[in-house]
Design a protein around this motif. Sequence first.
Motif, PDB file in Angstrom:
ATOM      1  N   LEU A  67      38.850  43.603  33.567  1.00  0.00           N
ATOM      2  CA  LEU A  67      39.541  43.292  34.238  1.00  0.00           C
ATOM      3  C   LEU A  67      41.205  43.437  34.884  1.00  0.00           C
ATOM      4  O   LEU A  67      41.758  43.337  35.709  1.00  0.00           O
ATOM      5  N   PHE A  68      41.445  44.774  34.184  1.00  0.00           N
ATOM      6  CA  PHE A  68      42.253  45.308  34.854  1.00  0.00           C
ATOM      7  C   PHE A  68      41.865  46.199  36.688  1.00  0.00           C
ATOM      8  O   PHE A  68      42.588  45.993  37.169  1.00  0.00           O
ATOM      9  N   ALA A  69      40.817  46.672  35.975  1.00  0.00           N
ATOM     10  CA  ALA A  69      40.052  46.630  37.754  1.00  0.00           C
ATOM     11  C   ALA A  69      39.997  45.842  38.714  1.00  0.00           C
ATOM     12  O   ALA A  69      41.108  45.816  39.896  1.00  0.00           O
ATOM     13  N   ALA A  70      39.675  45.033  38.537  1.00  0.00           N
ATOM     14  CA  ALA A  70      40.082  43.396  38.954  1.00  0.00           C
ATOM     15  C   ALA A  70      41.368  42.617  39.969  1.00  0.00           C
ATOM     16  O   ALA A  70      42.032  42.474  40.796  1.00  0.00           O
ATOM     17  N   ALA A  71      42.465  42.732  38.573  1.00  0.00           N
ATOM     18  CA  ALA A  71      43.214  42.590  38.721  1.00  0.00           C
ATOM     19  C   ALA A  71      44.883  43.210  38.990  1.00  0.00           C
ATOM     20  O   ALA A  71      45.352  42.476  40.461  1.00  0.00           O
ATOM     21  N   MET A 118      38.423  26.255  38.482  1.00  0.00           N
ATOM     22  CA  MET A 118      39.233  27.294  38.101  1.00  0.00           C
ATOM     23  C   MET A 118      40.459  27.566  39.245  1.00  0.00           C
ATOM     24  O   MET A 118      40.528  26.800  39.796  1.00  0.00           O
ATOM     25  N   LYS A 119      42.170  28.223  38.583  1.00  0.00           N
ATOM     26  CA  LYS A 119      42.973  27.983  39.663  1.00  0.00           C
ATOM     27  C   LYS A 119      42.188  29.212  40.146  1.00  0.00           C
ATOM     28  O   LYS A 119      41.766  29.910  40.481  1.00  0.00           O
ATOM     29  N   SER A 120      43.048  28.974  42.002  1.00  0.00           N
ATOM     30  CA  SER A 120      42.940  29.605  42.593  1.00  0.00           C
ATOM     31  C   SER A 120      43.311  31.752  42.687  1.00  0.00           C
ATOM     32  O   SER A 120      42.550  32.193  43.050  1.00  0.00           O
ATOM     33  N   THR A 121      43.860  31.713  41.335  1.00  0.00           N
ATOM     34  CA  THR A 121      44.759  32.953  41.050  1.00  0.00           C
ATOM     35  C   THR A 121      43.913  33.476  40.282  1.00  0.00           C
ATOM     36  O   THR A 121      44.015  34.561  39.473  1.00  0.00           O
ATOM     37  N   ALA A 122      42.879  32.985  40.079  1.00  0.00           N
ATOM     38  CA  ALA A 122      41.883  32.900  38.571  1.00  0.00           C
ATOM     39  C   ALA A 122      40.800  34.225  38.916  1.00  0.00           C
ATOM     40  O   ALA A 122      41.250  34.079  39.687  1.00  0.00           O
ATOM     41  N   ILE A 123      40.720  34.907  37.615  1.00  0.00           N
ATOM     42  CA  ILE A 123      39.882  35.877  37.431  1.00  0.00           C
ATOM     43  C   ILE A 123      38.394  35.899  36.266  1.00  0.00           C
ATOM     44  O   ILE A 123      39.517  35.576  35.161  1.00  0.00           O
ATOM     45  N   LEU A 124      37.648  36.095  37.082  1.00  0.00           N
ATOM     46  CA  LEU A 124      36.290  35.701  36.097  1.00  0.00           C
ATOM     47  C   LEU A 124      35.514  36.864  35.672  1.00  0.00           C
ATOM     48  O   LEU A 124      35.651  37.893  36.897  1.00  0.00           O
ATOM     49  N   ILE A 125      35.712  37.326  34.431  1.00  0.00           N
ATOM     50  CA  ILE A 125      35.160  39.001  33.884  1.00  0.00           C
ATOM     51  C   ILE A 125      33.259  37.990  32.947  1.00  0.00           C
ATOM     52  O   ILE A 125      33.801  37.124  31.876  1.00  0.00           O
ATOM     53  N   ALA A 151      39.540  36.467  42.229  1.00  0.00           N
ATOM     54  CA  ALA A 151      38.631  37.852  42.133  1.00  0.00           C
ATOM     55  C   ALA A 151      37.676  37.799  40.435  1.00  0.00           C
ATOM     56  O   ALA A 151      37.818  36.888  40.098  1.00  0.00           O
ATOM     57  N   ALA A 152      36.733  38.651  40.537  1.00  0.00           N
ATOM     58  CA  ALA A 152      36.039  38.805  39.528  1.00  0.00           C
ATOM     59  C   ALA A 152      35.534  40.234  39.263  1.00  0.00           C
ATOM     60  O   ALA A 152      35.703  40.530  40.087  1.00  0.00           O
ATOM     61  N   GLY A 153      35.123  40.655  37.446  1.00  0.00           N
ATOM     62  CA  GLY A 153      34.745  42.123  37.346  1.00  0.00           C
ATOM     63  C   GLY A 153      33.474  41.912  36.636  1.00  0.00           C
ATOM     64  O   GLY A 153      33.112  40.622  36.072  1.00  0.00           O
ATOM     65  N   LEU A 204      32.171  42.279  49.302  1.00  0.00           N
ATOM     66  CA  LEU A 204      33.670  41.743  48.789  1.00  0.00           C
ATOM     67  C   LEU A 204      34.917  43.024  48.697  1.00  0.00           C
ATOM     68  O   LEU A 204      33.991  43.483  47.416  1.00  0.00           O
ATOM     69  N   LYS A 205      35.708  42.436  48.835  1.00  0.00           N
ATOM     70  CA  LYS A 205      36.767  43.029  48.065  1.00  0.00           C
ATOM     71  C   LYS A 205      37.171  42.688  46.711  1.00  0.00           C
ATOM     72  O   LYS A 205      38.164  43.566  45.968  1.00  0.00           O
ATOM     73  N   ASN A 206      37.121  41.455  46.134  1.00  0.00           N
ATOM     74  CA  ASN A 206      38.019  40.966  45.662  1.00  0.00           C
ATOM     75  C   ASN A 206      36.785  40.770  44.688  1.00  0.00           C
ATOM     76  O   ASN A 206      36.844  39.705  43.415  1.00  0.00           O
ATOM     77  N   VAL A 207      35.741  41.991  44.620  1.00  0.00           N
ATOM     78  CA  VAL A 207      35.247  41.519  43.093  1.00  0.00           C
ATOM     79  C   VAL A 207      34.768  43.147  42.583  1.00  0.00           C
ATOM     80  O   VAL A 207      34.553  44.079  43.581  1.00  0.00           O
TER      81      VAL A 207
END
Length: 320
Positions: free
Chosen positions: A113-117, A226-233, A257-259, A276-279
């Motif tokens: 979560l931290f790494a992705a956010a 999901m929100k467009s700002t959501a992050i999925l782990i 993003a995702a982790g 992808l950079k956002n995972v």
Amino acid sequence: MNKKVYVTRRLPEKVMQLMNKTFEYDVNPEPRLATREELINGVKNYGAIITMLNDNIDSDIISMAGPDLKLIANYGVGFNNIDVKAANERGIYVSNTPDVLTDATADIAFTLLFAAARRVIEGDNIVRTSSFAWAPEYMLGYDITGKTIGIIGAGRIGANFGRKAALGFNMKVLYYSHRNSEQLDSIDAEKVELDELLTRCDFISLHVPLTPETKHLIGAAELAKMKSTAILINTARGPVIDEKALAEALTQKVIAAAGLDVYEHEPDVEPVLKTLKNVVLMPHVGSATFGTRDNMGFLVVRNVEAVLEGKEPVNMVRVK
Ligand code: NAP
């Protein structure tokens, strides 16, 4: 009674030492998974078999079990690799290693979560491979403290993760699960339906086991909610997410993003994800700490010991 045990892969040294004192065993000496032939030999000729979570103990293998086999002891809490119903029908117990890996797995969910956010992997790469310069809008990420987190599957790990989120980071916790979680209810978490969780949360973390019901629980339709700002782990099991749909959603920025610690077709990973950079991608290491892997092994030994003494395993897995 056949009291000899087959171990499909070497366990940490302290666990091997405990096994030396506790029962007779043969172990696959190679630094690789046991072959199908080795698994068949294990179930045919031993009183118990200690398996890894990536040993596929399907109904075919179980049908070849010899009359002596009393226990399949999985080194892991997830047991989707074992056909438990087929084993039980033949009078073979299945055991797993709950609780001892709960903190480590919840911790890796937070790591992701931290790494992705906060774009930790991207930042590390920049520092190593080029130069950087502070600027007001450089490398912006997402706030964590005080945000809303959704937990899917509020069992041991999900509830532990939720409590860490609420007590450590003042997060609002929503959860979707079969039953109420006392641990989460005690921190004023809200139990909601899946759709509500998907639409309201800034972070969503998966903690359900892999079952026919949870396969592809998260697909294109759920990602779109999901929100467009959501992050999925995901630290649960890979097939809980439709991995191709996730790669598409991350590419199109449907979610931010995702982790991931787990993958749909391990050890393969959807190739698009790697571009992808956002995972953030980790190689299925949820329980991989020195202490946890020892404790998992000690628990496996207790389960085997109990069954070899003619008792039930201490962590018996039952089909629901
Ligand atoms: P657990 O205590 O059994 O928790 C799972 C929770 O999910 C239970 O509360 C269960 O409810 C709920 N659930 C099951 N199916 C559901 C569904 N279809 N919809 C909603 N809720 C559902 O297990 P755990 O110890 O927390 O472990 C969870 C999973 O994490 C394991 O199965 C394993 O696959 C994974 N894991 C991964 C790693 C790793 O290395 N990444 C490490 C450890 C564990 P009921 O009990 O009422 O069905």
